[in-house]
Structure formats: C-alpha cells, structure tokens
Scaffold this motif. Structure first.
Motif, PDB file in Angstrom:
ATOM      1  N   PRO A 282      42.090  74.337 -23.733  1.00 42.23           N
ATOM      2  CA  PRO A 282      43.113  74.030 -22.725  1.00 42.23           C
ATOM      3  C   PRO A 282      42.529  74.194 -21.322  1.00 42.23           C
ATOM      4  O   PRO A 282      41.803  75.153 -21.054  1.00 42.23           O
ATOM      5  N   LEU A 283      42.831  73.238 -20.456  1.00 40.34           N
ATOM      6  CA  LEU A 283      42.271  73.272 -19.108  1.00 40.34           C
ATOM      7  C   LEU A 283      42.679  74.517 -18.339  1.00 40.34           C
ATOM      8  O   LEU A 283      41.921  74.983 -17.486  1.00 40.34           O
ATOM      9  N   SER A 284      43.828  75.075 -18.639  1.00 36.93           N
ATOM     10  CA  SER A 284      44.264  76.287 -17.932  1.00 36.93           C
ATOM     11  C   SER A 284      43.373  77.484 -18.255  1.00 36.93           C
ATOM     12  O   SER A 284      43.398  78.482 -17.547  1.00 36.93           O
ATOM     13  N   GLN A 285      42.546  77.378 -19.314  1.00 33.87           N
ATOM     14  CA  GLN A 285      41.637  78.455 -19.678  1.00 33.87           C
ATOM     15  C   GLN A 285      40.278  78.333 -18.988  1.00 33.87           C
ATOM     16  O   GLN A 285      39.407  79.169 -19.152  1.00 33.87           O
ATOM     17  N   ILE A 286      40.115  77.259 -18.218  1.00 30.10           N
ATOM     18  CA  ILE A 286      38.917  77.071 -17.401  1.00 30.10           C
ATOM     19  C   ILE A 286      39.380  77.273 -15.965  1.00 30.10           C
ATOM     20  O   ILE A 286      39.996  76.403 -15.369  1.00 30.10           O
ATOM     21  N   GLU A 287      39.149  78.464 -15.429  1.00 28.04           N
ATOM     22  CA  GLU A 287      39.637  78.795 -14.087  1.00 28.04           C
ATOM     23  C   GLU A 287      38.579  78.533 -13.035  1.00 28.04           C
ATOM     24  O   GLU A 287      37.410  78.870 -13.222  1.00 28.04           O
ATOM     25  N   VAL A 288      39.026  77.959 -11.932  1.00 27.56           N
ATOM     26  CA  VAL A 288      38.159  77.759 -10.785  1.00 27.56           C
ATOM     27  C   VAL A 288      38.559  78.803  -9.746  1.00 27.56           C
ATOM     28  O   VAL A 288      39.693  78.816  -9.272  1.00 27.56           O
TER      29      VAL A 288
ATOM     30  N   GLU B 211      45.305  80.148 -10.120  1.00 28.28           N
ATOM     31  CA  GLU B 211      44.934  78.898  -9.456  1.00 28.28           C
ATOM     32  C   GLU B 211      46.138  78.288  -8.740  1.00 28.28           C
ATOM     33  O   GLU B 211      46.017  77.820  -7.597  1.00 28.28           O
ATOM     34  N   THR B 212      47.286  78.295  -9.406  1.00 29.82           N
ATOM     35  CA  THR B 212      48.496  77.738  -8.808  1.00 29.82           C
ATOM     36  C   THR B 212      48.835  78.472  -7.526  1.00 29.82           C
ATOM     37  O   THR B 212      49.144  77.853  -6.498  1.00 29.82           O
ATOM     38  N   SER B 213      48.764  79.769  -7.554  1.00 23.86           N
ATOM     39  CA  SER B 213      49.049  80.568  -6.369  1.00 23.86           C
ATOM     40  C   SER B 213      48.099  80.224  -5.230  1.00 23.86           C
ATOM     41  O   SER B 213      48.507  80.045  -4.081  1.00 23.86           O
ATOM     42  N   SER B 214      46.826  80.096  -5.544  1.00 25.11           N
ATOM     43  CA  SER B 214      45.828  79.756  -4.536  1.00 25.11           C
ATOM     44  C   SER B 214      46.059  78.357  -3.971  1.00 25.11           C
ATOM     45  O   SER B 214      45.968  78.146  -2.756  1.00 25.11           O
ATOM     46  N   CYS B 215      46.361  77.408  -4.830  1.00 22.87           N
ATOM     47  CA  CYS B 215      46.601  76.024  -4.382  1.00 22.87           C
ATOM     48  C   CYS B 215      47.828  75.943  -3.485  1.00 22.87           C
ATOM     49  O   CYS B 215      47.811  75.272  -2.452  1.00 22.87           O
ATOM     50  N   GLU B 216      48.900  76.615  -3.888  1.00 24.48           N
ATOM     51  CA  GLU B 216      50.135  76.565  -3.112  1.00 24.48           C
ATOM     52  C   GLU B 216      49.974  77.228  -1.747  1.00 24.48           C
ATOM     53  O   GLU B 216      50.646  76.856  -0.791  1.00 24.48           O
ATOM     54  N   ALA B 217      49.064  78.182  -1.631  1.00 25.69           N
ATOM     55  CA  ALA B 217      48.817  78.862  -0.357  1.00 25.69           C
ATOM     56  C   ALA B 217      47.857  78.081   0.538  1.00 25.69           C
ATOM     57  O   ALA B 217      47.684  78.417   1.712  1.00 25.69           O
ATOM     58  N   SER B 218      47.258  77.048   0.005  1.00 25.65           N
ATOM     59  CA  SER B 218      46.276  76.259   0.739  1.00 25.65           C
ATOM     60  C   SER B 218      46.934  75.411   1.829  1.00 25.65           C
ATOM     61  O   SER B 218      48.104  75.040   1.726  1.00 25.65           O
TER      62      SER B 218
ATOM     63  N   ARG C 188      46.786  61.389  -6.852  1.00 28.58           N
ATOM     64  CA  ARG C 188      47.115  61.226  -8.273  1.00 28.58           C
ATOM     65  C   ARG C 188      47.398  62.576  -8.932  1.00 28.58           C
ATOM     66  O   ARG C 188      48.341  62.718  -9.708  1.00 28.58           O
ATOM     67  N   VAL C 189      46.569  63.568  -8.623  1.00 25.74           N
ATOM     68  CA  VAL C 189      46.788  64.900  -9.188  1.00 25.74           C
ATOM     69  C   VAL C 189      48.074  65.489  -8.617  1.00 25.74           C
ATOM     70  O   VAL C 189      48.884  66.066  -9.346  1.00 25.74           O
ATOM     71  N   ALA C 190      48.302  65.312  -7.310  1.00 26.11           N
ATOM     72  CA  ALA C 190      49.523  65.828  -6.673  1.00 26.11           C
ATOM     73  C   ALA C 190      50.761  65.206  -7.304  1.00 26.11           C
ATOM     74  O   ALA C 190      51.764  65.888  -7.532  1.00 26.11           O
ATOM     75  N   ARG C 191      50.694  63.918  -7.606  1.00 22.02           N
ATOM     76  CA  ARG C 191      51.834  63.238  -8.242  1.00 22.02           C
ATOM     77  C   ARG C 191      52.097  63.839  -9.623  1.00 22.02           C
ATOM     78  O   ARG C 191      53.251  64.079  -9.997  1.00 22.02           O
ATOM     79  N   SER C 192      51.046  64.103 -10.383  1.00 27.07           N
ATOM     80  CA  SER C 192      51.218  64.703 -11.707  1.00 27.07           C
ATOM     81  C   SER C 192      51.813  66.100 -11.613  1.00 27.07           C
ATOM     82  O   SER C 192      52.691  66.465 -12.397  1.00 27.07           O
TER      83      SER C 192
ATOM     84  N   GLU D 253      51.334  73.864 -15.484  1.00 29.61           N
ATOM     85  CA  GLU D 253      51.135  75.006 -16.363  1.00 29.61           C
ATOM     86  C   GLU D 253      50.077  74.720 -17.427  1.00 29.61           C
ATOM     87  O   GLU D 253      49.367  75.628 -17.859  1.00 29.61           O
ATOM     88  N   ALA D 254      49.973  73.458 -17.866  1.00 34.13           N
ATOM     89  CA  ALA D 254      48.990  73.105 -18.888  1.00 34.13           C
ATOM     90  C   ALA D 254      47.575  73.039 -18.332  1.00 34.13           C
ATOM     91  O   ALA D 254      46.609  73.276 -19.055  1.00 34.13           O
ATOM     92  N   VAL D 255      47.437  72.752 -17.044  1.00 36.81           N
ATOM     93  CA  VAL D 255      46.125  72.519 -16.461  1.00 36.81           C
ATOM     94  C   VAL D 255      45.623  73.690 -15.626  1.00 36.81           C
ATOM     95  O   VAL D 255      44.428  73.984 -15.617  1.00 36.81           O
ATOM     96  N   PHE D 256      46.522  74.381 -14.927  1.00 38.24           N
ATOM     97  CA  PHE D 256      46.120  75.413 -13.977  1.00 38.24           C
ATOM     98  C   PHE D 256      46.645  76.787 -14.373  1.00 38.24           C
ATOM     99  O   PHE D 256      47.780  76.918 -14.843  1.00 38.24           O
TER     100      PHE D 256
END
Length: 125
Positions: free
Chosen positions: A71-77, A34-41, A14-18, A27-30
């Motif tokens: 904004p969720l993008s301001q909460i970094e994991v 985080e995006t860089s890390s996810c894409e390298a996973s 579901r998240v991947a589809r979004s 961009e609104a969530v990550f």
C-alpha cells in the motif's frame, strides 16, 4: 551495488483533484504524517504530488507495480528539518524491502505545477 532506479513525474492538479474528489484516496496513498505535512504546506497540491511521485518512483526502482506492491501509505516521504527528503517504509513495504539492508536515495523536484522524483536503491555494503 545499485539494485534499481525509478523516476516519476506527475501534474499537481491531477493529484489534488484525486485528493479532493475521490473519497479514500488520501488515506489509501498518504500516511497521517504526510497528510499533516501537505496540509500545512504553502502549496498542498504540489506537496501531495511530489510525495505521490516519490512513491511511484520507489515502486519502479523496486520492480513493483502499484497493485502488486505494498500500500502506498506504507511508503512514507519524510523531510528532515533542513528539507532533505527520505523514504520510510512501514508494514508490508518494510517486510518486502526494509530488512534487506538496503539504502534508499530520494531526490524531489517541483516546477510550475509538476512534481518529480527519483529513487535509487542500493545494497548497504
């Protein structure tokens, strides 16, 4: 003193589809980091999903909802070099919670297309 606990469980597909179909969702969530890390996973869908679950769990622990919260993008994991996850607050999220001397604890789980997170918030003293 424990101030709040939050947990969340999401389906990676579901998240991947979004991320794939909803322009601006990523961009609104990550954050860019985080995006860089996810894409390298090896499994980007699950990497995005576990971060999304962590953000939702944080909002629940903080007693906030998505629209009312920062904004969720301001909460970094983030993960350290050993893979230990942590939360980093930026912007409005930091103004709301980061200056209160709180300790944030994060646990992440992944299994068969599911991503889960648990966040505990406690006072630092």
């Amino acid at each position: 003193m424990l101030l709040g606990i939050g947990t969340d469980l999401v389906e990676a597909r579901r998240v991947a589809r979004s991320v794939r179909e909803n322009a601006g969702f990523r961009e609104a969530v990550f954050s860019a980091r985080e995006t860089s890390s996810c894409e390298a996973s090896s499994d980007p869908a699950l990497a995005y999903a576990v971060r999304f679950a962590a953000k939702e769990a944080f909002l629940k622990a903080a007693g906030l909802g998505w629209p009312a919260g920062p904004p969720l993008s301001q909460i970094e994991v983030l993960e350290d070099r050993l893979g230990r996850p942590s939360l980093r607050l930026r912007g409005r999220a930091k103004r709301l919670w980061g200056r209160r001397g709180l300790r944030l604890h994060l646990s992440l789980s992944r299994a068969r297309g599911l991503a889960g997170a648990l966040v505990a918030i406690e006072t630092a003293g």
